[in-house]
Design an enzyme around this catalytic site. Sequence first.
Site, PDB file in Angstrom:
ATOM      1  N   CYS A  83       2.740  58.220  47.582  1.00  0.00           N
ATOM      2  CA  CYS A  83       3.033  59.385  46.750  1.00  0.00           C
ATOM      3  C   CYS A  83       1.923  59.589  45.718  1.00  0.00           C
ATOM      4  CB  CYS A  83       4.373  59.204  46.050  1.00  0.00           C
ATOM      5  SG  CYS A  83       4.848  60.645  45.046  1.00  0.00           S
ATOM      6  N   CYS A 138       4.720  58.319  38.460  1.00  0.00           N
ATOM      7  CA  CYS A 138       5.966  57.864  37.835  1.00  0.00           C
ATOM      8  C   CYS A 138       5.862  56.373  37.523  1.00  0.00           C
ATOM      9  CB  CYS A 138       7.155  58.124  38.762  1.00  0.00           C
ATOM     10  SG  CYS A 138       7.277  59.851  39.315  1.00  0.00           S
ATOM     11  N   CYS A 143       7.821  53.704  39.673  1.00  0.00           N
ATOM     12  CA  CYS A 143       7.920  53.828  41.127  1.00  0.00           C
ATOM     13  C   CYS A 143       6.887  53.007  41.893  1.00  0.00           C
ATOM     14  CB  CYS A 143       7.802  55.288  41.539  1.00  0.00           C
ATOM     15  SG  CYS A 143       8.102  55.539  43.305  1.00  0.00           S
ATOM     16  N   CYS A 188      22.069  59.542  52.787  1.00  0.00           N
ATOM     17  CA  CYS A 188      21.043  60.107  51.923  1.00  0.00           C
ATOM     18  C   CYS A 188      19.664  59.719  52.440  1.00  0.00           C
ATOM     19  CB  CYS A 188      21.219  59.599  50.498  1.00  0.00           C
ATOM     20  SG  CYS A 188      22.867  59.887  49.823  1.00  0.00           S
ATOM     21  N   CYS A 228      22.536  64.168  52.321  1.00  0.00           N
ATOM     22  CA  CYS A 228      21.888  64.346  51.023  1.00  0.00           C
ATOM     23  C   CYS A 228      20.404  64.071  51.202  1.00  0.00           C
ATOM     24  CB  CYS A 228      22.487  63.389  49.990  1.00  0.00           C
ATOM     25  SG  CYS A 228      21.720  63.493  48.343  1.00  0.00           S
ATOM     26  N   CYS A 232      22.903  66.466  43.280  1.00  0.00           N
ATOM     27  CA  CYS A 232      22.963  65.060  42.898  1.00  0.00           C
ATOM     28  C   CYS A 232      21.831  64.857  41.897  1.00  0.00           C
ATOM     29  CB  CYS A 232      22.799  64.175  44.137  1.00  0.00           C
ATOM     30  SG  CYS A 232      22.757  62.406  43.794  1.00  0.00           S
ATOM     31  N   ARG A 290      27.580  57.511  39.990  1.00  0.00           N
ATOM     32  CA  ARG A 290      27.209  56.509  40.987  1.00  0.00           C
ATOM     33  C   ARG A 290      26.384  55.383  40.388  1.00  0.00           C
ATOM     34  NH1 ARG A 290      24.213  59.341  45.124  1.00  0.00           N
ATOM     35  NH2 ARG A 290      26.238  59.810  46.035  1.00  0.00           N
TER      36      ARG A 290
END
Length: 336
Positions: A66, A70, A73, A110, A141, A201, A273
């Site tokens: 990616c 972040c 991450c 998901c 999802c 979500c 969650r």
Amino acid sequence: MLNTTIQIPSLTPHPTLEYWSVCKVEALFETPFLELIYRAAQVHRENFNPQAIQLSTLMSIKTGGCPEDCGYCPQSARYHTGVQNQQLIDVNEIVEKAKIAKSRGAGRFCMGAAWRGPKPKDIQKITEIIKAVKDLGLETCGTFGLLQDGMAEDLKEAGLDYYNHNLDTAPEHYKKIIGTRDFDDRINTLGKVRKAGLKVCCGGIVGMNETRKERASFIASLANLDPQPESVPINQLVKVEGTPLADAQELDWTEFVRTVAVARIVMPKSYVRLSAGRQGMSEEMQAMCFMAGANSIFYGDKLLVTGNPEEDGDQLLMAKLDLEPETEENRLIKED
């Protein structure tokens, strides 16, 4: 923090929406611990069957590489974490994983992809995957990053039920965590998702060196989305060597439970969650989170690229606590 409700164009599924100021949410955090848990448990029981836990399974369908930065991450190409860049997985392999998830009690499958956002050619492949998983009778999802115009509609038409797009943290803390996108970029994609008629979500991560006031601001930002998210994942930072947050200050377990309780109170009709970080939580801590209003977990051995409690461990804990997987039959509050 903005002093107006964040408006996202959509029909509102919740009958009322109260504006939550940061100060008001911070006051909830200051409530004596056991009193806060008791209040959250009351709200939970007014809106959900407290014995039912919604089970979801998360699979990384495109891992690593990616371009974003972040700080939490391990999939960022900017950090040396040992995560290899992999291309989008074949639809048949994803379907087999989804079948296994369903056989183990998951009601929602998901899928996550590590990129800033999909390209049109990626959407063609993703819609094929969504249709195949949906045909298994599972809720679907996806967490696919920032969306271009029209993409949310394509995902909706393919059968996607939920779109995951976390706010991550408080607006005022955001630039300390991520420099390659803005907080408003997240809001804009959420607006596209709502306009397409998808369920949302949306949650974030706690334990990223934020203050309690910033945690309150993060929760307030979620609660002031109009409508509120149907599902709110609360992640505890999983510290990965090689990421900027690998040495983040440890968050006390009671503060995490407080966050769950506050989320339940201000978002009474949302699923809350327990997500990343659950592998490091004791059974007792998880039990307190369920008491505080958490009613959904990720179920499986991995969350994208970080560990998650094994299914057998989850089943054992649920049995100890007399909890059961949510179904159509037990979803509603049981009447006397």
